[in-house]
Design a protein around this motif. Structure first.
Motif, PDB file in Angstrom:
ATOM      1  N   LEU B  61       0.838  -1.206   0.000  1.00  0.00           N
ATOM      2  CA  LEU B  61       0.000   0.000   0.000  1.00  0.00           C
ATOM      3  C   LEU B  61       0.869   1.251   0.000  1.00  0.00           C
ATOM      4  O   LEU B  61       1.920   1.292   0.638  1.00  0.00           O
ATOM      5  CB  LEU B  61      -0.922   0.013   1.221  1.00  0.00           C
ATOM      6  CG  LEU B  61      -1.931  -1.126   1.340  1.00  0.00           C
ATOM      7  CD1 LEU B  61      -2.752  -0.962   2.612  1.00  0.00           C
ATOM      8  CD2 LEU B  61      -2.852  -1.166   0.128  1.00  0.00           C
ATOM      9  N   ALA B  62       0.406   2.262  -0.707  1.00  0.00           N
ATOM     10  CA  ALA B  62       1.128   3.539  -0.753  1.00  0.00           C
ATOM     11  C   ALA B  62       0.979   4.242   0.597  1.00  0.00           C
ATOM     12  O   ALA B  62      -0.049   4.104   1.263  1.00  0.00           O
ATOM     13  CB  ALA B  62       0.564   4.403  -1.881  1.00  0.00           C
ATOM     14  N   PRO B  63       2.009   5.000   1.019  1.00  0.00           N
ATOM     15  CA  PRO B  63       1.876   5.798   2.243  1.00  0.00           C
ATOM     16  C   PRO B  63       0.752   6.824   2.085  1.00  0.00           C
ATOM     17  O   PRO B  63       0.545   7.303   0.957  1.00  0.00           O
ATOM     18  CB  PRO B  63       3.224   6.503   2.367  1.00  0.00           C
ATOM     19  CG  PRO B  63       4.117   5.930   1.326  1.00  0.00           C
ATOM     20  CD  PRO B  63       3.286   5.201   0.339  1.00  0.00           C
ATOM     21  N   PRO B  64       0.033   7.201   3.120  1.00  0.00           N
ATOM     22  CA  PRO B  64       0.180   6.705   4.487  1.00  0.00           C
ATOM     23  C   PRO B  64      -0.691   5.472   4.767  1.00  0.00           C
ATOM     24  O   PRO B  64      -0.820   5.079   5.915  1.00  0.00           O
ATOM     25  CB  PRO B  64      -0.323   7.895   5.305  1.00  0.00           C
ATOM     26  CG  PRO B  64      -1.425   8.462   4.459  1.00  0.00           C
ATOM     27  CD  PRO B  64      -1.018   8.244   3.033  1.00  0.00           C
ATOM     28  N   MET B  65      -1.261   4.863   3.716  1.00  0.00           N
ATOM     29  CA  MET B  65      -2.196   3.751   3.948  1.00  0.00           C
ATOM     30  C   MET B  65      -1.496   2.544   4.561  1.00  0.00           C
ATOM     31  O   MET B  65      -2.097   1.812   5.348  1.00  0.00           O
ATOM     32  CB  MET B  65      -2.894   3.369   2.641  1.00  0.00           C
ATOM     33  CG  MET B  65      -3.809   4.478   2.097  1.00  0.00           C
ATOM     34  SD  MET B  65      -4.735   3.954   0.622  1.00  0.00           S
ATOM     35  CE  MET B  65      -3.422   3.922  -0.602  1.00  0.00           C
ATOM     36  N   LEU B 154     -10.636   4.877   3.261  1.00  0.00           N
ATOM     37  CA  LEU B 154      -9.645   4.644   2.210  1.00  0.00           C
ATOM     38  C   LEU B 154      -8.889   3.339   2.425  1.00  0.00           C
ATOM     39  O   LEU B 154      -8.723   2.537   1.498  1.00  0.00           O
ATOM     40  CB  LEU B 154      -8.667   5.823   2.254  1.00  0.00           C
ATOM     41  CG  LEU B 154      -7.861   6.182   1.036  1.00  0.00           C
ATOM     42  CD1 LEU B 154      -8.749   6.400  -0.170  1.00  0.00           C
ATOM     43  CD2 LEU B 154      -7.058   7.448   1.329  1.00  0.00           C
TER      44      LEU B 154
END
Lengths: 378, 378
Positions: B61-65, B154
């Motif tokens: 997952l891409a930050p901040p996820m 999200l």
């Protein structure tokens, strides 16, 4: 469209579309065949084929989710009475059914794909509107505003699950491949929304970051829309990849035009307020390009937007104050750069079609849809 | 577990599990082979096999996820420091890897399935906690409380998409079938949450409605967990359906026990407040069964709960006031009925295994997991 008319070269002969605005983009370096294509009919075909299947899919939802979804799609009003809402331009379903024809299949083969991309698109709208606190969409109150935040989350989730269901119940190997590509696009969509949210809290966003975010938010699903029918029709991965390249860059062109319309669009056409994106302090392409350009207008714009970010009175700004900001963006070159970017992405999109063997009328239709995307006024 | 101990028959010889509580449920009418099975080791195996793959998936997952998801799973604390959080009982991954062995495949074959069901389960927790306004989960602040509602939406979306990705990137026909079954379960999960929300606004909920809701919210994903490894190992639809029947009824037994623990559970074991479900005015099985039972205690309970629903002082009720409500539920028969329902569903679950040909140790493990579910104290 003001943004493109401003910076456009002379009109290109032979690109006229029946009943459509004459495209204002220059031809690709290797011109694709540009037969007369009725883009309105092409969009209408996608809508006509997909809508009954989409409605049947939404009807599967348990109450009250079916009703909430029907409201979101504009099929009923807030009181539950039938409505004939604005379902949007329907570019995605048009692309999905057209892409089935790449493989020689009937457009109907692309219909489950068209329905799936529409479901994913609308899942993201439901959740994004809530996350962003947007109260209006397509001239109507958003779902969270009418039915509450819980329903917006829940029905968004249900549409996402339904998208996978509609594809996977086909039970074919092709459906599995199509779902995998759609899943990749959905992950990108979510990444893009995460970036969008994080950029809101930052003073500066680079042009590159903005393009990456727009590629995720808009490019990825238009990419999947452009390949999904072909994948369902049995296309190989190289074909699907090339069609996705077309769709991805079409998406970037689409978004550049959207960003121009968000500032200089005619409220009568867009259905949005004047200077809509400026009112929302959106760090859209014209803004980030203007800020990156340097020079007196760019610096002045930077100072003003920094002050705006701290202003407690921003919501009461006058038309003139927004107009002044728009003029500075234009003076710094943000408008022209964005119009140029739309044309650049349009060229890359159309060139990507060269890698795919397909019937000439199908190629002409893809090209006409790309032309439409950059000349639209809404 | 108080609820079951109260109503349980004599202990059944031969059901002792190494290092585990002695099951308090009577044997199924056709007793399944009950070899000594180490349930703790079975749960640990699922966790050990699935966790590294789950962490690798979340790392995509891409930050901040990625950080928000790591917080949710208990791998880091709110400040971002490594933590060794309570990841839950991990019944689902244990079932998923066990089900792979039904087909003679190695447990590892079920790992992508185990990861996918954990991702879907946690997607639903993230969204449900936000919709329900729950501030605590597994002794920690929930994601929406720490990182805000937008991140809860999200990251939930991202985990759902990731679940499909983890399965579909296997690229096999089996993966497509597994994803389709998981999608069906996810739709049921969403239906169940919709029912749960709508029931909150109603005075009365029938026992049947409550069971349907619990079947959707808990049964469907335990069903998918119980079949997904087998599907990945190449099991046919009849086998998968029978395993799903086991998992579905296991889920109903699990939820009946949860509903008992939600009222009479020991806060030291459950990590929840005393009378937790009563404080939340949950229309759980013991409550709806007591209300449906008729008789003086049932009627008195109905009057009190109707008054509670209108009370503005409900949050300040004393321990004694909740204890009085719990006593009325018990007097009306709600506790005994729910304990009986747990045993009834346990029997159906174990009997469903008879339809499936599988190695004896695998059958014994499925049976032991079912026994564990009804005797657990948390």
């Amino acid at each position: 469209m003001p943004g493109l008319e401003h910076a456009a070269g002379p009109r290109t002969p032979g690109t006229a579309t029946r009943g459509e605005t004459v495209p204002t983009v220059p031809p690709a370096s290797k011109p694709a065949p540009r037969a007369a294509v009725d883009v309105t009919a092409l969009l209408e075909r996608g809508r006509t084929l997909a809508t009954p299947v989409l409605r049947a899919a939404v009807d599967r939802l348990a109450p009250p989710m079916d009703t909430v979804a029907a409201y979101h799609f504009g099929w009923i009003d807030a009181a539950g009475n039938p409505a004939d809402g604005d379902g949007g331009k329907a570019v995605r379903p048009a692309l999905a059914v057209l892409s089935a024809e790449v493989t020689g299949a009937a457009p109907e083969v692309g219909v489950p794909g068209a329905v799936a991309v529409e479901l994913v698109h609308n899942f993201s709208l439901l959740h994004d509107d809530l996350m962003d606190g947007d109260e209006q969409r397509r001239h109507r109150d958003t779902v969270w505003k009418v039915h509450g935040p819980a329903q917006a989350i829940l029905v968004g989730d249900a549409l996402f699950a339904l998208a996978n269901e509609v594809l996977l119940e086909l039970g074919s190997v092709e459906a599995g491949r199509a779902t995998r590509r759609l899943t990749t696009a959905t992950r990108a969509l979510i990444d893009g929304q995460a970036q969008d949210i994080s950029y809101e809290h930052r003073d500066r966003v680079s042009v590159e970051e903005c393009l990456e975010m727009e590629g995720n938010k808009t490019g990825a699903l238009l990419a999947a829309s452009s390949s999904i029918g072909a994948v369902l029709g049995g296309a190989d991965d190289a074909t699907a990849d090339a069609l996705e390249k077309y769709g991805y860059h079409l998406g970037l062109a689409f978004q550049a035009v959207d960003d121009l319309l968000g500032i200089w669009g005619d409220p009568e056409s867009t259905g949005k307020q004047t200077w809509s994106d400026l009112r929302q302090r959106k760090k859209s392409l014209p803004v980030v390009a203007a800020l990156a350009a340097g020079g007196p207008a760019s610096e002045r714009l930077g100072e003003i937007l920094a002050a705006d970010a701290k202003s407690s009175d921003f919501e009461n700004f006058s038309e003139e104050e927004f107009a002044a900001r728009a003029a500075l963006i234009e003076e710094a070159g943000g408008r022209e750069w964005t119009a140029g970017e739309a044309r650049r992405q349009h060229v890359i999109a159309v060139e990507a079609l060269d890698a795919v063997h397909m019937p000439d009328p199908v190629r002409a239709s893809f090209t006409a849809l790309a032309d439409f995307v950059v000349v639209r006024k809404r």
